[in-house]
Design a protein around this motif. Structure first.
Motif, PDB file in Angstrom:
ATOM      1  N   VAL A 276       1.018  -0.746  -0.072  1.00 12.70           N
ATOM      2  CA  VAL A 276       0.047   0.247   0.404  1.00 12.70           C
ATOM      3  C   VAL A 276       1.039   1.733   0.276  1.00 12.70           C
ATOM      4  N   LEU A 277       0.834   2.039  -1.131  1.00 13.42           N
ATOM      5  CA  LEU A 277       1.100   3.746  -1.384  1.00 13.42           C
ATOM      6  C   LEU A 277       0.013   4.327  -1.137  1.00 13.42           C
ATOM      7  N   GLN A 278       0.351   5.091   0.325  1.00 11.14           N
ATOM      8  CA  GLN A 278      -0.768   6.740   0.480  1.00 11.14           C
ATOM      9  C   GLN A 278       0.368   7.987  -0.131  1.00 11.14           C
ATOM     10  N   TYR A 279      -0.145   8.206  -0.399  1.00  8.18           N
ATOM     11  CA  TYR A 279       0.574  10.008  -0.703  1.00  8.18           C
ATOM     12  C   TYR A 279      -0.096  11.155  -0.010  1.00  8.18           C
ATOM     13  N   SER A 280       0.088  11.309   0.722  1.00 12.27           N
ATOM     14  CA  SER A 280      -0.255  12.204   1.442  1.00 12.27           C
ATOM     15  C   SER A 280       0.702  13.753   1.532  1.00 12.27           C
ATOM     16  N   PRO A 281       1.474  14.365   1.184  1.00 10.14           N
ATOM     17  CA  PRO A 281       2.247  15.515   1.729  1.00 10.14           C
ATOM     18  C   PRO A 281       1.438  16.866   1.621  1.00 10.14           C
ATOM     19  N   VAL A 282       1.414  17.392   2.826  1.00 13.73           N
ATOM     20  CA  VAL A 282       0.943  18.720   2.822  1.00 13.73           C
ATOM     21  C   VAL A 282       1.704  20.129   2.233  1.00 13.73           C
ATOM     22  N   PRO A 283       0.270  20.569   1.295  1.00  9.75           N
ATOM     23  CA  PRO A 283       0.813  21.157  -0.031  1.00  9.75           C
ATOM     24  C   PRO A 283       1.449  22.925   0.859  1.00  9.75           C
ATOM     25  N   HIS A 284       2.645  23.658   0.461  1.00 14.64           N
ATOM     26  CA  HIS A 284       3.669  24.609   1.273  1.00 14.64           C
ATOM     27  C   HIS A 284       2.243  25.773   0.956  1.00 14.64           C
ATOM     28  N   ARG A 285       1.771  26.322   1.733  1.00 18.01           N
ATOM     29  CA  ARG A 285       1.460  27.771   1.284  1.00 18.01           C
ATOM     30  C   ARG A 285       1.361  28.475   0.831  1.00 18.01           C
ATOM     31  N   ASP A 286       2.482  28.384   0.330  1.00 16.33           N
ATOM     32  CA  ASP A 286       3.180  29.428  -0.997  1.00 16.33           C
ATOM     33  C   ASP A 286       2.867  28.913  -2.531  1.00 16.33           C
ATOM     34  N   PHE A 287       1.815  27.131  -2.432  1.00 19.20           N
ATOM     35  CA  PHE A 287       1.333  27.444  -3.710  1.00 19.20           C
ATOM     36  C   PHE A 287       0.186  27.910  -4.267  1.00 19.20           C
ATOM     37  N   MET A 288      -0.522  28.448  -2.858  1.00 21.68           N
ATOM     38  CA  MET A 288      -1.764  28.885  -3.156  1.00 21.68           C
ATOM     39  C   MET A 288      -1.731  30.512  -2.999  1.00 21.68           C
ATOM     40  N   ARG A 289      -1.420  31.130  -4.225  1.00 24.36           N
ATOM     41  CA  ARG A 289      -1.253  32.374  -4.762  1.00 24.36           C
ATOM     42  C   ARG A 289      -2.936  32.580  -5.683  1.00 24.36           C
ATOM     43  N   PRO A 290      -3.150  33.323  -5.751  1.00 29.08           N
ATOM     44  CA  PRO A 290      -4.534  34.082  -6.121  1.00 29.08           C
ATOM     45  C   PRO A 290      -4.546  33.838  -7.761  1.00 29.08           C
ATOM     46  N   VAL A 291      -4.869  33.550  -8.590  1.00 24.72           N
ATOM     47  CA  VAL A 291      -4.698  32.777  -9.980  1.00 24.72           C
ATOM     48  C   VAL A 291      -3.885  34.280 -11.143  1.00 24.72           C
ATOM     49  N   LEU A 292      -4.265  34.685 -11.167  1.00 22.44           N
ATOM     50  CA  LEU A 292      -4.017  36.045 -11.343  1.00 22.44           C
ATOM     51  C   LEU A 292      -2.532  37.225 -11.235  1.00 22.44           C
ATOM     52  N   ASP A 293      -2.037  36.170  -9.863  1.00 16.56           N
ATOM     53  CA  ASP A 293      -0.966  36.157  -9.270  1.00 16.56           C
ATOM     54  C   ASP A 293       0.529  35.780  -9.131  1.00 16.56           C
ATOM     55  N   THR A 294      -0.245  34.365 -10.126  1.00 17.80           N
ATOM     56  CA  THR A 294       0.739  33.145 -10.394  1.00 17.80           C
ATOM     57  C   THR A 294       0.995  33.473 -12.202  1.00 17.80           C
ATOM     58  N   GLY A 295       2.009  33.191 -12.332  1.00 14.63           N
ATOM     59  CA  GLY A 295       3.376  32.977 -13.451  1.00 14.63           C
ATOM     60  C   GLY A 295       3.349  31.747 -13.067  1.00 14.63           C
ATOM     61  N   HIS A 296       3.791  31.622 -14.550  1.00 17.81           N
ATOM     62  CA  HIS A 296       4.766  29.416 -15.218  1.00 17.81           C
ATOM     63  C   HIS A 296       5.689  29.402 -13.706  1.00 17.81           C
ATOM     64  N   ARG A 297       6.369  30.763 -13.070  1.00 16.15           N
ATOM     65  CA  ARG A 297       7.598  30.075 -11.741  1.00 16.15           C
ATOM     66  C   ARG A 297       6.753  29.653 -10.717  1.00 16.15           C
ATOM     67  N   ASP A 298       5.644  30.131 -10.992  1.00 12.08           N
ATOM     68  CA  ASP A 298       4.854  29.478  -9.275  1.00 12.08           C
ATOM     69  C   ASP A 298       4.586  28.240  -9.558  1.00 12.08           C
TER      70      ASP A 298
END
Length: 221
Positions: free
Chosen positions: A81-103
């Protein structure tokens, strides 16, 4: 002996899943970045009678993750059994209009490259066993994208697509792939989002082996 590898293990959901599967006789392997916290978690679970080992890896570094899973297989045998469940970083959660390709690099490394590397490492062992379960755990943006959480919305969508493709492709080989979507935060004491309740849901998904996407709670919760 059956074993479960929990990628992104912590004191909440990861520990609860370790307890649930450990009570069923599974050997438990925990993967996390922080060695000190990981050792504390391992020691606490071992004191409860669970057969558990800790392995360090950063999911954004596929070579570290595959090496940890290779060490797990060498120590505990093929991962069933493999469970993949890491908690995402807060800086992944930017507004869409503030998100560039590098983000989007971090979210994609975290939610796409990580699970792909993990699955490809454990899949040969599952095939040798003739059985296996892959459990993906995601937040609500995996199902309903949020304009203020663009990184996770985009990356979780890609992870969901990958998991669904695996679900369709591997079902005939006795390998079940499923996703648990958890809307909102994991909350101790919550009727549906308490860690132990979620662990029970994941155990049920492993046992029942039907369907790809499952919801821990209502999406508007």
């Amino acid at each position: 002996m059956s074993s479960i590898a929990i990628v992104g293990a912590g004191p909440g959901l990861g520990a609860a899943v370790a307890r649930r599967f450990g009570r069923e006789g599974y050997d438990v392997a925990l993967i996390a970045r922080d060695r000190t916290r990981l050792d504390e978690l391992v020691d606490g679970l071992a004191a409860e009678g669970i057969t558990v080992r800790g392995f360090t890896a950063d999911v954004r570094r596929p070579q570290e993750l595959t090496k940890a899973l290779e060490e797990i297989a060498a120590t505990l045998g093929p991962v069933e059994v493999l469970q993949y469940s890491p908690v995402p970083h807060r800086d992944f959660m930017r507004p869409v209009l503030d998100t560039g390709h590098r983000d989007l690099v971090g979210p994609v490394e975290f939610s796409v490259y990580g699970p792909v590397a993990a699955v490809r490492q454990v899949l040969p062992g599952m095939r040798r066993l003739g059985r296996g379960t892959i459990l993906l755990v995601n937040g609500g943006t995996a199902a309903v994208p949020h304009p203020d959480r663009a990184g996770t919305s985009i990356a979780f969508a890609a992870e969901s697509a990958y998991g669904h493709l695996l679900h369709e492709r591997l079902a005939g080989e006795g390998i079940h792939v499923a996703q648990l979507v958890i809307p909102g935060a994991i909350v101790p004491g919550h009727a549906r989002r308490d860690p132990a309740v979620l662990a029970r849901s994941l155990w049920g998904m492993h046992q029942d082996r039907h369907g790809f996407r499952h919801y821990a709670d209502d999406l508007d919760s």
